[in-house]
Design a protein around this motif. Structure first.
Motif, PDB file in Angstrom:
ATOM      1  N   MET A 287       0.850  -1.183   0.000  1.00  0.00           N
ATOM      2  CA  MET A 287       0.000   0.000   0.000  1.00  0.00           C
ATOM      3  C   MET A 287       0.884   1.230   0.000  1.00  0.00           C
ATOM      4  O   MET A 287       1.103   1.856   1.035  1.00  0.00           O
ATOM      5  CB  MET A 287      -0.912  -0.013   1.231  1.00  0.00           C
ATOM      6  CG  MET A 287      -2.021  -1.046   1.099  1.00  0.00           C
ATOM      7  SD  MET A 287      -3.129  -1.032   2.531  1.00  0.00           S
ATOM      8  CE  MET A 287      -2.079  -1.835   3.750  1.00  0.00           C
ATOM      9  N   ASP A 288       1.414   1.569  -1.148  1.00  0.00           N
ATOM     10  CA  ASP A 288       2.153   2.819  -1.260  1.00  0.00           C
ATOM     11  C   ASP A 288       1.194   3.904  -1.767  1.00  0.00           C
ATOM     12  O   ASP A 288      -0.003   3.642  -1.968  1.00  0.00           O
ATOM     13  CB  ASP A 288       3.397   2.661  -2.144  1.00  0.00           C
ATOM     14  CG  ASP A 288       3.053   2.260  -3.564  1.00  0.00           C
ATOM     15  OD1 ASP A 288       1.856   2.234  -3.927  1.00  0.00           O
ATOM     16  OD2 ASP A 288       3.988   1.973  -4.326  1.00  0.00           O
ATOM     17  N   ARG A 289       1.725   5.098  -1.970  1.00  0.00           N
ATOM     18  CA  ARG A 289       0.846   6.210  -2.337  1.00  0.00           C
ATOM     19  C   ARG A 289       0.016   5.901  -3.581  1.00  0.00           C
ATOM     20  O   ARG A 289      -1.197   6.155  -3.615  1.00  0.00           O
ATOM     21  CB  ARG A 289       1.684   7.482  -2.551  1.00  0.00           C
ATOM     22  CG  ARG A 289       0.872   8.701  -2.962  1.00  0.00           C
ATOM     23  CD  ARG A 289       1.727   9.971  -2.897  1.00  0.00           C
ATOM     24  NE  ARG A 289       2.965   9.821  -3.638  1.00  0.00           N
ATOM     25  CZ  ARG A 289       4.023  10.628  -3.530  1.00  0.00           C
ATOM     26  NH1 ARG A 289       3.977  11.678  -2.722  1.00  0.00           N
ATOM     27  NH2 ARG A 289       5.111  10.408  -4.229  1.00  0.00           N
ATOM     28  N   ASN A 290       0.662   5.337  -4.592  1.00  0.00           N
ATOM     29  CA  ASN A 290      -0.062   5.068  -5.834  1.00  0.00           C
ATOM     30  C   ASN A 290      -1.221   4.092  -5.617  1.00  0.00           C
ATOM     31  O   ASN A 290      -2.325   4.292  -6.108  1.00  0.00           O
ATOM     32  CB  ASN A 290       0.897   4.493  -6.875  1.00  0.00           C
ATOM     33  CG  ASN A 290       1.960   5.502  -7.298  1.00  0.00           C
ATOM     34  OD1 ASN A 290       1.792   6.702  -7.092  1.00  0.00           O
ATOM     35  ND2 ASN A 290       3.054   5.022  -7.856  1.00  0.00           N
ATOM     36  N   ALA A 291      -0.946   3.028  -4.876  1.00  0.00           N
ATOM     37  CA  ALA A 291      -1.980   2.005  -4.674  1.00  0.00           C
ATOM     38  C   ALA A 291      -3.108   2.534  -3.785  1.00  0.00           C
ATOM     39  O   ALA A 291      -4.289   2.262  -4.037  1.00  0.00           O
ATOM     40  CB  ALA A 291      -1.365   0.745  -4.073  1.00  0.00           C
ATOM     41  N   ILE A 292      -2.757   3.280  -2.753  1.00  0.00           N
ATOM     42  CA  ILE A 292      -3.803   3.818  -1.867  1.00  0.00           C
ATOM     43  C   ILE A 292      -4.701   4.774  -2.648  1.00  0.00           C
ATOM     44  O   ILE A 292      -5.926   4.767  -2.493  1.00  0.00           O
ATOM     45  CB  ILE A 292      -3.182   4.522  -0.644  1.00  0.00           C
ATOM     46  CG1 ILE A 292      -2.403   3.516   0.201  1.00  0.00           C
ATOM     47  CG2 ILE A 292      -4.273   5.191   0.204  1.00  0.00           C
ATOM     48  CD1 ILE A 292      -1.514   4.152   1.268  1.00  0.00           C
ATOM     49  N   VAL A 293      -4.095   5.590  -3.499  1.00  0.00           N
ATOM     50  CA  VAL A 293      -4.894   6.511  -4.321  1.00  0.00           C
ATOM     51  C   VAL A 293      -5.873   5.711  -5.179  1.00  0.00           C
ATOM     52  O   VAL A 293      -7.027   6.129  -5.372  1.00  0.00           O
ATOM     53  CB  VAL A 293      -3.982   7.400  -5.191  1.00  0.00           C
ATOM     54  CG1 VAL A 293      -4.752   8.016  -6.344  1.00  0.00           C
ATOM     55  CG2 VAL A 293      -3.365   8.500  -4.326  1.00  0.00           C
ATOM     56  N   GLN A 294      -5.463   4.541  -5.651  1.00  0.00           N
ATOM     57  CA  GLN A 294      -6.388   3.725  -6.450  1.00  0.00           C
ATOM     58  C   GLN A 294      -7.620   3.332  -5.643  1.00  0.00           C
ATOM     59  O   GLN A 294      -8.746   3.412  -6.132  1.00  0.00           O
ATOM     60  CB  GLN A 294      -5.668   2.481  -6.968  1.00  0.00           C
ATOM     61  CG  GLN A 294      -4.596   2.824  -7.999  1.00  0.00           C
ATOM     62  CD  GLN A 294      -4.037   1.584  -8.658  1.00  0.00           C
ATOM     63  OE1 GLN A 294      -3.451   0.729  -8.008  1.00  0.00           O
ATOM     64  NE2 GLN A 294      -4.220   1.471  -9.957  1.00  0.00           N
ATOM     65  N   GLY A 295      -7.407   2.915  -4.401  1.00  0.00           N
ATOM     66  CA  GLY A 295      -8.546   2.533  -3.568  1.00  0.00           C
ATOM     67  C   GLY A 295      -9.369   3.734  -3.146  1.00  0.00           C
ATOM     68  O   GLY A 295     -10.595   3.690  -3.122  1.00  0.00           O
ATOM     69  N   TRP A 296      -8.678   4.802  -2.845  1.00  0.00           N
ATOM     70  CA  TRP A 296      -9.336   6.022  -2.371  1.00  0.00           C
ATOM     71  C   TRP A 296     -10.173   6.656  -3.482  1.00  0.00           C
ATOM     72  O   TRP A 296     -11.310   7.083  -3.260  1.00  0.00           O
ATOM     73  CB  TRP A 296      -8.245   6.986  -1.884  1.00  0.00           C
ATOM     74  CG  TRP A 296      -8.697   8.250  -1.227  1.00  0.00           C
ATOM     75  CD1 TRP A 296      -9.706   8.404  -0.318  1.00  0.00           C
ATOM     76  CD2 TRP A 296      -8.100   9.544  -1.401  1.00  0.00           C
ATOM     77  NE1 TRP A 296      -9.770   9.719   0.081  1.00  0.00           N
ATOM     78  CE2 TRP A 296      -8.807  10.437  -0.563  1.00  0.00           C
ATOM     79  CE3 TRP A 296      -7.036  10.024  -2.163  1.00  0.00           C
ATOM     80  CZ2 TRP A 296      -8.475  11.793  -0.490  1.00  0.00           C
ATOM     81  CZ3 TRP A 296      -6.709  11.354  -2.081  1.00  0.00           C
ATOM     82  CH2 TRP A 296      -7.428  12.235  -1.256  1.00  0.00           C
ATOM     83  N   ALA A 297      -9.607   6.702  -4.693  1.00  0.00           N
ATOM     84  CA  ALA A 297     -10.277   7.375  -5.810  1.00  0.00           C
ATOM     85  C   ALA A 297     -11.014   6.402  -6.736  1.00  0.00           C
ATOM     86  O   ALA A 297     -11.643   6.822  -7.694  1.00  0.00           O
ATOM     87  CB  ALA A 297      -9.243   8.174  -6.619  1.00  0.00           C
ATOM     88  N   GLY A 298     -10.902   5.088  -6.437  1.00  0.00           N
ATOM     89  CA  GLY A 298     -11.668   4.111  -7.216  1.00  0.00           C
ATOM     90  C   GLY A 298     -11.135   3.872  -8.620  1.00  0.00           C
ATOM     91  O   GLY A 298     -11.898   3.878  -9.591  1.00  0.00           O
ATOM     92  N   VAL A 299      -9.834   3.636  -8.706  1.00  0.00           N
ATOM     93  CA  VAL A 299      -9.189   3.462 -10.010  1.00  0.00           C
ATOM     94  C   VAL A 299      -8.813   1.989 -10.221  1.00  0.00           C
ATOM     95  O   VAL A 299      -8.272   1.350  -9.320  1.00  0.00           O
ATOM     96  CB  VAL A 299      -7.908   4.324 -10.091  1.00  0.00           C
ATOM     97  CG1 VAL A 299      -7.259   4.194 -11.460  1.00  0.00           C
ATOM     98  CG2 VAL A 299      -8.239   5.781  -9.784  1.00  0.00           C
TER      99      VAL A 299
END
Lengths: 344, 344
Positions: B279-291
């Motif tokens: 769970m690095d920044r890129n992956a968390i952003v995917q979950g957070w922003a639904g990507v």
């Protein structure tokens, strides 16, 4: 001593610089502490814990020596924090009242007094000292999976009656399943929820730290621990940046800046990580078998030295029921396993 | 076509060799596949998915070329598996009915037909082909956070009426919060639970894959996906070895050997990991922003090439609502961000 007023629905406490000390083998530098505190404070974190992993006074042969004197780290943290409180961990038997006074002098505003989940009765004098020093006082009931919700609530009652403002369900082994966590949160809320805030400190050994944090909020828990990049014992703590993102998605007010925390994890903490905390075999065994998370590096060192698998050492520690403070028994376990493996 | 008889409370499907293909940039070797299948099969896994990350026929300029022909990998997997079924993923528009026939000839026993969560109407002909080939047939409703539980259930109905035996709530972005996952599971169980099994495929981008799997079981979901070491797109899938440990602790019968899976993850998969999913920044952003999780490596490559941060590319992809199949738009987004950053 009343519980502190809260300005947000959830107060996320960051323990990168305390629980993370385990994962760093207690090698934090002053610069790392300053940079991390500045980033956390800027992102809206209200409480930042800074201590040796095993609490103030933990630097020792048994628990591992700190690279930098923790009083120096606490003072540096205090200097950098514009609004955040600086907390320290105190494990009675490892740290003393004198350690707490020195931490207070160095700038600590809050103490978290930690006992095994059935031994809250060793904590009252420390809450007394904390109260006399004018510090905010929380209490950790460690290895909370090792007793029933009802007993845990009684232990919380002992702490609260002694002046503890925030008793914690502390899942030191990262072992609590969701229904087990919920039952403990509910029991503490029922017993002391009118007088104190309830806290939750989770580990990720079986990947439930964040989920249990969501459940904690549902039940009324208000203090929730995390650490950047999950830096902490075992497979680490609930990542602070993930907690922020999840509470944001849930529409729960934390006062946190999600993007700033993502940057803090990526740009400040990641560069100094010795390794990214992960759910590998050793860490999963800790959650599965209910083993104290900070045994991880000790078991890995013993495994290396005595040529036995670390996950077998950890499983044996679980069977034998060892708890925090029994780190010296890890060597015994390793020696015993090595002996069993010797050809006869 | 009736749903298959199940011998355990939960059927854990392992997708290391399919979703993990994303994280491997589709570079699996035949030896890696053979070793992994042998370990999974020996640990009691009943279904093992083997395909290009984007499904059969995915090897292409747009999605990334496979190092080894996937038909060769499927045949190798079929040879190694003593009892496990071999499954393939098929995304209509990427894979074709002919690809499915070839996969069947190579030894695939099961297909999972994957569509965007609102586009089940492109799947019926593929379920027809699967039925004619005598294959077990599951259906993925991808990016399941992007529609309501009620609509998702209607989409599952379309699939089941076309012959799908196991419609899945597929959380491709790792974005589903626990209550959102539960609502979708309940809606599918209510709509098609008498005729079909319900499945759940999770990602760990906000650390909820395992928790949602526990909730899935509570609601009656019987097919649950994992991958060893979490190897998969984004921050990976729910780790199979953690699912096994958690279900064991819950007393839920999976037929799995926890220690054998821990060994499989540690001794077979870990040595070939290009990097541990995290769970690095890129992956968390995917979950957070639904990507879409499998955008991760594409975004990282575009970030490198166009000198813009990957997490900004991913956030923009989330804002624009891109879904699986729109990988070529990632370059457009990166170019747009680079242009915005150019001094004027």
């Amino acid at each position: 001593m009343t519980r502190p007023a809260l300005t947000h629905d959830v107060r996320v406490i960051d323990t990168t610089l305390r629980d993370g000390s385990h994962a760093m083998a207690h090698q934090f530098t002053e610069d790392q502490v300053r940079d991390t505190v500045r980033a956390l404070d800027g992102a809206g974190i209200e409480v930042i814990e800074v201590s040796h992993g095993d609490g103030i006074g933990g630097s020792s042969f048994n628990y591992g020596f700190s690279r930098t004197d923790e009083l120096q780290l606490i003072a540096a943290a205090r200097e950098e924090a514009r609004t955040a409180k600086i907390a320290v961990l105190l494990v009675p038997g490892i740290g003393t009242a004198d350690d707490l006074r020195r931490a207070r002098d160095a700038g600590a505003d809050m103490v978290r007094v930690a006992t095994h989940c059935t031994e809250a009765d060793v904590s009252p004098q420390h809450f007394g000292v904390a109260r006399d020093l004018g510090m905010e006082a929380a209490g950790f009931l460690m290895m909370a999976h090792r007793t029933t919700p009802e007993d845990l609530a009684k232990q919380a009652r002992i702490m609260v009656d002694a002046g503890c403002q925030v008793p914690y369900v502390t899942d030191s082994a990262g072992a609590l399943l969701m229904h087990e966590a919920r039952a403990r949160f509910e029991a503490l809320v029922a017993e002391v929820g009118d007088e104190a805030w309830i806290g939750y400190h989770g580990h990720q050994n079986i990947s439930l730290g964040v989920a249990n944090s969501v459940i904690a909020h549902e039940v009324g828990v208000r203090y929730i621990d995390g650490s950047l990049c999950a830096l902490g014992a075992g497979s680490g703590n609930s990542p602070t940046e993930v907690l922020a993102a999840v509470f944001d998605r849930l529409g729960i007010d934390t006062g946190l800046d999600v993007l700033a925390l993502l940057d803090a994890a990526e740009d400040v903490v990641r560069p100094y990580l010795p390794r990214w905390p992960k759910m590998d075999r050793n860490a999963i065994v800790q959650g599965w078998a209910g083993v104290y998370s900070s045994f991880l590096l000790h078991a890995e060192q013993a495994a290396e030295r005595y040529k036995v698998p670390a996950h077998e050492i950890l499983r044996r520690c679980g069977e034998l029921g060892y708890v925090g403070g029994q780190e010296d028994m890890i060597i015994d376990v390793a020696l015993g396993l090595a002996d069993e493996r010797r050809p006869r």
